[in-house]
Scaffold this motif. Sequence first.
Motif, PDB file in Angstrom:
ATOM      1  N   ARG A 243      15.240   0.496  10.027  1.00  0.00           N
ATOM      2  CA  ARG A 243      14.579   0.275   8.736  1.00  0.00           C
ATOM      3  C   ARG A 243      14.672  -0.869   7.983  1.00  0.00           C
ATOM      4  O   ARG A 243      15.211  -1.785   7.110  1.00  0.00           O
ATOM      5  CB  ARG A 243      15.384   0.665   7.887  1.00  0.00           C
ATOM      6  CG  ARG A 243      16.094   1.908   7.939  1.00  0.00           C
ATOM      7  CD  ARG A 243      16.832   2.878   6.198  1.00  0.00           C
ATOM      8  NE  ARG A 243      15.531   2.944   5.832  1.00  0.00           N
ATOM      9  CZ  ARG A 243      15.775   4.017   4.368  1.00  0.00           C
ATOM     10  NH1 ARG A 243      17.120   4.152   4.099  1.00  0.00           N
ATOM     11  NH2 ARG A 243      15.587   3.954   3.857  1.00  0.00           N
ATOM     12  N   GLU A 245      11.854  -4.345   8.181  1.00  0.00           N
ATOM     13  CA  GLU A 245      10.235  -4.247   7.502  1.00  0.00           C
ATOM     14  C   GLU A 245       9.973  -6.263   8.438  1.00  0.00           C
ATOM     15  O   GLU A 245      10.923  -6.883   7.840  1.00  0.00           O
ATOM     16  CB  GLU A 245       9.462  -4.708   6.618  1.00  0.00           C
ATOM     17  CG  GLU A 245       9.113  -2.476   6.496  1.00  0.00           C
ATOM     18  CD  GLU A 245       8.070  -2.772   7.013  1.00  0.00           C
ATOM     19  OE1 GLU A 245       7.289  -3.566   7.699  1.00  0.00           O
ATOM     20  OE2 GLU A 245       7.797  -1.083   6.417  1.00  0.00           O
ATOM     21  N   GLY A 295       1.355  -6.977  -2.193  1.00  0.00           N
ATOM     22  CA  GLY A 295       0.494  -5.891  -1.084  1.00  0.00           C
ATOM     23  C   GLY A 295       1.597  -5.088  -1.204  1.00  0.00           C
ATOM     24  O   GLY A 295       0.744  -4.426  -0.719  1.00  0.00           O
ATOM     25  N   TRP A 296       2.396  -5.314  -0.721  1.00  0.00           N
ATOM     26  CA  TRP A 296       3.490  -3.860  -0.773  1.00  0.00           C
ATOM     27  C   TRP A 296       4.632  -4.653  -1.693  1.00  0.00           C
ATOM     28  O   TRP A 296       6.133  -4.651  -1.209  1.00  0.00           O
ATOM     29  CB  TRP A 296       5.118  -5.139   0.893  1.00  0.00           C
ATOM     30  CG  TRP A 296       3.543  -5.258   1.537  1.00  0.00           C
ATOM     31  CD1 TRP A 296       2.940  -6.471   1.903  1.00  0.00           C
ATOM     32  CD2 TRP A 296       3.090  -4.609   3.179  1.00  0.00           C
ATOM     33  NE1 TRP A 296       1.987  -6.284   3.357  1.00  0.00           N
ATOM     34  CE2 TRP A 296       2.494  -4.858   2.987  1.00  0.00           C
ATOM     35  CE3 TRP A 296       3.305  -3.125   3.083  1.00  0.00           C
ATOM     36  CZ2 TRP A 296       1.585  -4.788   4.715  1.00  0.00           C
ATOM     37  CZ3 TRP A 296       2.585  -2.357   3.754  1.00  0.00           C
ATOM     38  CH2 TRP A 296       1.568  -3.266   4.610  1.00  0.00           C
ATOM     39  N   PRO A 297       4.520  -4.362  -2.645  1.00  0.00           N
ATOM     40  CA  PRO A 297       5.619  -4.141  -4.401  1.00  0.00           C
ATOM     41  C   PRO A 297       6.371  -3.630  -3.781  1.00  0.00           C
ATOM     42  O   PRO A 297       7.256  -3.704  -4.471  1.00  0.00           O
ATOM     43  CB  PRO A 297       4.522  -3.613  -5.286  1.00  0.00           C
ATOM     44  CG  PRO A 297       3.599  -2.326  -4.555  1.00  0.00           C
ATOM     45  CD  PRO A 297       3.264  -3.769  -3.152  1.00  0.00           C
ATOM     46  N   ARG A 298       6.037  -2.226  -3.481  1.00  0.00           N
ATOM     47  CA  ARG A 298       7.581  -1.370  -3.301  1.00  0.00           C
ATOM     48  C   ARG A 298       8.656  -1.253  -2.428  1.00  0.00           C
ATOM     49  O   ARG A 298       8.797  -0.790  -1.847  1.00  0.00           O
ATOM     50  CB  ARG A 298       7.084   0.217  -3.993  1.00  0.00           C
ATOM     51  CG  ARG A 298       7.317   0.131  -5.648  1.00  0.00           C
ATOM     52  CD  ARG A 298       6.630   1.292  -5.862  1.00  0.00           C
ATOM     53  NE  ARG A 298       7.216   2.034  -5.761  1.00  0.00           N
ATOM     54  CZ  ARG A 298       7.138   3.065  -6.117  1.00  0.00           C
ATOM     55  NH1 ARG A 298       5.838   3.543  -5.459  1.00  0.00           N
ATOM     56  NH2 ARG A 298       8.163   4.561  -5.564  1.00  0.00           N
ATOM     57  N   LEU A 299       8.146  -2.661  -1.446  1.00  0.00           N
ATOM     58  CA  LEU A 299       8.683  -2.274  -0.079  1.00  0.00           C
ATOM     59  C   LEU A 299      10.269  -2.416  -0.253  1.00  0.00           C
ATOM     60  O   LEU A 299      11.156  -2.191   0.381  1.00  0.00           O
ATOM     61  CB  LEU A 299       8.143  -3.009   0.923  1.00  0.00           C
ATOM     62  CG  LEU A 299       8.082  -3.103   2.450  1.00  0.00           C
ATOM     63  CD1 LEU A 299       7.561  -1.436   2.453  1.00  0.00           C
ATOM     64  CD2 LEU A 299       7.443  -4.110   2.763  1.00  0.00           C
ATOM     65  N   ARG A 303      18.905  -1.699  -2.387  1.00  0.00           N
ATOM     66  CA  ARG A 303      19.505  -1.587  -1.395  1.00  0.00           C
ATOM     67  C   ARG A 303      18.705  -2.173   0.186  1.00  0.00           C
ATOM     68  O   ARG A 303      18.936  -1.601   1.071  1.00  0.00           O
ATOM     69  CB  ARG A 303      19.055   0.333  -0.740  1.00  0.00           C
ATOM     70  CG  ARG A 303      20.371   0.704  -2.075  1.00  0.00           C
ATOM     71  CD  ARG A 303      20.471   2.400  -1.378  1.00  0.00           C
ATOM     72  NE  ARG A 303      19.640   2.385  -1.733  1.00  0.00           N
ATOM     73  CZ  ARG A 303      18.677   2.854  -0.281  1.00  0.00           C
ATOM     74  NH1 ARG A 303      18.761   2.585   0.875  1.00  0.00           N
ATOM     75  NH2 ARG A 303      17.205   3.538  -0.462  1.00  0.00           N
TER      76      ARG A 303
ATOM     77  N   HIS B  42      -2.644   1.524  -6.140  1.00  0.00           N
ATOM     78  CA  HIS B  42      -1.174   1.140  -7.304  1.00  0.00           C
ATOM     79  C   HIS B  42      -0.861   2.374  -7.959  1.00  0.00           C
ATOM     80  O   HIS B  42      -1.376   3.193  -7.852  1.00  0.00           O
ATOM     81  CB  HIS B  42      -2.220   0.116  -7.894  1.00  0.00           C
ATOM     82  CG  HIS B  42      -2.362  -1.198  -7.163  1.00  0.00           C
ATOM     83  ND1 HIS B  42      -1.477  -2.076  -5.946  1.00  0.00           N
ATOM     84  CD2 HIS B  42      -3.593  -1.667  -7.320  1.00  0.00           C
ATOM     85  CE1 HIS B  42      -2.238  -2.700  -5.641  1.00  0.00           C
ATOM     86  NE2 HIS B  42      -3.681  -2.321  -5.999  1.00  0.00           N
ATOM     87  N   GLU B 140      12.298   9.233   6.301  1.00  0.00           N
ATOM     88  CA  GLU B 140      11.508   9.375   7.575  1.00  0.00           C
ATOM     89  C   GLU B 140      11.929  10.513   8.500  1.00  0.00           C
ATOM     90  O   GLU B 140      11.269  11.412   8.737  1.00  0.00           O
ATOM     91  CB  GLU B 140      12.156   8.499   8.417  1.00  0.00           C
ATOM     92  CG  GLU B 140      11.766   7.019   8.292  1.00  0.00           C
ATOM     93  CD  GLU B 140      12.423   6.538   7.289  1.00  0.00           C
ATOM     94  OE1 GLU B 140      13.466   6.911   6.862  1.00  0.00           O
ATOM     95  OE2 GLU B 140      12.553   5.076   7.765  1.00  0.00           O
ATOM     96  N   ASN B 176       2.335   5.449  -2.502  1.00  0.00           N
ATOM     97  CA  ASN B 176       2.381   3.811  -3.653  1.00  0.00           C
ATOM     98  C   ASN B 176       3.227   2.308  -2.313  1.00  0.00           C
ATOM     99  O   ASN B 176       3.217   1.791  -3.152  1.00  0.00           O
ATOM    100  CB  ASN B 176       3.427   3.690  -4.967  1.00  0.00           C
ATOM    101  CG  ASN B 176       3.219   4.962  -6.021  1.00  0.00           C
ATOM    102  OD1 ASN B 176       2.064   4.727  -6.240  1.00  0.00           O
ATOM    103  ND2 ASN B 176       4.191   4.813  -6.564  1.00  0.00           N
ATOM    104  N   ARG B 177       3.037   3.263  -1.477  1.00  0.00           N
ATOM    105  CA  ARG B 177       3.140   2.498  -0.232  1.00  0.00           C
ATOM    106  C   ARG B 177       5.002   1.803  -0.869  1.00  0.00           C
ATOM    107  O   ARG B 177       4.690   0.179  -0.215  1.00  0.00           O
ATOM    108  CB  ARG B 177       2.553   1.260  -0.284  1.00  0.00           C
ATOM    109  CG  ARG B 177       0.774   1.556   0.015  1.00  0.00           C
ATOM    110  CD  ARG B 177       0.122   0.991   0.898  1.00  0.00           C
ATOM    111  NE  ARG B 177      -0.252  -0.325  -0.252  1.00  0.00           N
ATOM    112  CZ  ARG B 177      -0.550  -1.886   0.941  1.00  0.00           C
ATOM    113  NH1 ARG B 177      -0.501  -1.046   1.782  1.00  0.00           N
ATOM    114  NH2 ARG B 177      -0.543  -2.391  -0.614  1.00  0.00           N
ATOM    115  N   SER B 178       5.538   2.155  -1.121  1.00  0.00           N
ATOM    116  CA  SER B 178       6.808   1.728  -1.119  1.00  0.00           C
ATOM    117  C   SER B 178       7.863   1.378   0.061  1.00  0.00           C
ATOM    118  O   SER B 178       8.574   0.804   0.908  1.00  0.00           O
ATOM    119  CB  SER B 178       8.253   3.149  -2.498  1.00  0.00           C
ATOM    120  OG  SER B 178       9.016   3.366  -1.297  1.00  0.00           O
ATOM    121  N   ARG B 179       7.402   2.851   1.271  1.00  0.00           N
ATOM    122  CA  ARG B 179       8.291   2.576   2.447  1.00  0.00           C
ATOM    123  C   ARG B 179       6.648   2.509   3.499  1.00  0.00           C
ATOM    124  O   ARG B 179       5.532   3.164   2.839  1.00  0.00           O
ATOM    125  CB  ARG B 179       8.723   3.800   2.714  1.00  0.00           C
ATOM    126  CG  ARG B 179       8.862   4.160   4.097  1.00  0.00           C
ATOM    127  CD  ARG B 179      10.808   4.605   4.042  1.00  0.00           C
ATOM    128  NE  ARG B 179      10.377   5.948   3.621  1.00  0.00           N
ATOM    129  CZ  ARG B 179       9.836   6.488   4.663  1.00  0.00           C
ATOM    130  NH1 ARG B 179       8.384   5.924   5.679  1.00  0.00           N
ATOM    131  NH2 ARG B 179       8.625   8.025   4.601  1.00  0.00           N
TER     132      ARG B 179
END
Lengths: 382, 295
Positions: A243, A245, A295-299, A303, B42, B140, B176-179
């Motif tokens: 995990r 990025e 661009g990756w707000p919720r990455l 945790r 978004h 995953e 939402n592209r959190s991952r």
Amino acid sequence: MQSTDVIERVTGFCRLLREKGLQVTPSESIDAVRSLALLDLADRTELYLALRALLTTRRDDLPLFDALFAEWWHQGDDSQAGSDAGQSRRRRSMPNAKAQEPQAAGGALRRWAQAGDAMDEGQSPGLSSPSSNDSRSKKDFASFESTELADIERLTAMLARRLNARRSRRWHPARAGNGVRLDLRRTIRLSLKTGGDAIELARRERKLRRTKLVALCDVSGSMDLYSRFLLQLLYALQHAFARVETFVFSTRLVRITEALARDTYRTALDSLTRSETDWSGGTRIGESIADFVVGWPRLIDRRTVVIVLSDGWDTGEPEILGDAMRAIHRRAGRVVWLNPLLGNPTYKPLTRGMQAALPQADVFAPCHNLSSLEALGRHLSL
Amino acid sequence: MKEEIARLRDAMEREAYVTDRATATAAYLAMTLHKPLLIEGHPGVGKTEVAKVLARALEAELIRLQCYEGLDVNTALYEWNYAKQLLHIKLQEGSSASTREREAEIFSREFLLERPLLRAITNADASPVLLVDEVDRSDEEFEAFLLEVLSDHQVTIPEIGTISATHPPYVVLTSNRSRELSEALRRRCLYLWVDYPTFDKELRIVRNKVPQIEARLADEVVRFVQRLRGRKLSKTPGVAESLDWAQALVALGADALGDELVDETLGCVLKDDADIRDVRSAIAEQGLSVLVSEG
């Protein structure tokens, strides 16, 4: 257009996308051809929208797709763009071909790649084991030999272990006597023997949960001496630990997670060489990190440990950097700023960029040698 | 434009969804090619709405699976009806059946509780619309499991075997592209990126959903929100926020924005304390007109 013509043009277009770096699988090409019967081919906007849905898989694909579509399908008929499509496809001048080419990657990366080669063939990782009193572990990365990179592998394994120890929300069966919750399915199965009396209770427990890691690595000119080692570390982390990025930036932010996930360090670097990263260029830390936030707000969530690797030499406005770091700090579990210059006892983080970013970092630490990286382990588990 | 796409778009518009061509085209292709449609964008741009409206437009059942971290097969696919199983074991007490036979009995379809994915596959009459919402929040392991369902339209339950769909569902996934989603999942889907709407589109949405609103107020609300999106905020307002705000303003009997009104109701649009303070001070310095004036 004759239908065989169209089929040829569509397959040709798929080929073009593939050549220019968009992954288009054969089955996607087939879908594209199949879809032709479903579309009004006189309507360029419809063709564009359909092929875009079929042949792209992520937002990052869209700008390149748009440019290539324009190149392949529009020859001077700009009047076409329909109302909706026009919004997402602003009239753009064709991106100049040179900017798309990977020359920008430059010699620095190629040199790294060669050094990476030497390492791949080099030593087994177990051989060297620098303890903290080993003189080599105190040696500044700036003067490191590429043959010493193996130490980083050992370190990474340690870091990855640290990152791996937390309970998740996923349940799994516990061994007899352990576990906090009843496992009804197994209990019922067991109770069959006793005619429905649940004498033996099966239990389940939470699985170990892992921390996520987001790394933002400065590869601008001023970091040249260090970024090779840091990239090596990131590469190793990417492999030891699922995990992660990884992003790099100098004047703009590029996500390299997938590139780093390639088999060997060499192939990873090869593909990075072809990416649009502006290696060893100027530094726009603030804008790059702001791009990440947007661009990756919720990455990032509670945790996630966010690591910024940079010397803080920003040529942009310090407020931009401060704001972006604040946004990250608010959402992340921990923000770690690693600065190789901190290894120098006389260094003071006085640059405006560093001053703006510092209040938003939970940990501000050096990363110029192995012992400083070993100390990093403490900061990684949440 | 192909007639079928126009028809689908009209059907969606009739369900009070302001539809653009990109959405209609992608939805149409997903349905005719029978591929899942992955919608990214978004928060608050109406991704989930696409699936809901599609279901209504097709008069199909909507089955929703809300994803979250830790979502497992038991919650998404099936669970055993333990109470019924226990009762059955009790009733069978003293029967001569072997343990193996009794086990086969209580782990049969009769004792199965269907969860969304199984329901989507076993629907007897027609293809339902399956909404897998916020798939990026699942982990995953779950995503990998989802692949089997999406590509083969079948699921495997160890105790029973493989169950195949008679009417494969139309699948819409949102993220939402959190991952980052796996490449394998992306490759199986058609892709639609939904951006914040343009001024005209958002105005149509607001007037459509809040019909009582005065034209001038609708204009100002949308312009204000669109301007906000151009600012650096930690939570950029989506269309849902424009609608909430419009509704609140109508409830307050407003027909135009004013300093005081904005000050009182800013919380409808901005959900972050720092953002609110930020915008308040901008308004105090430059006046409300910077956010609502035309051009």
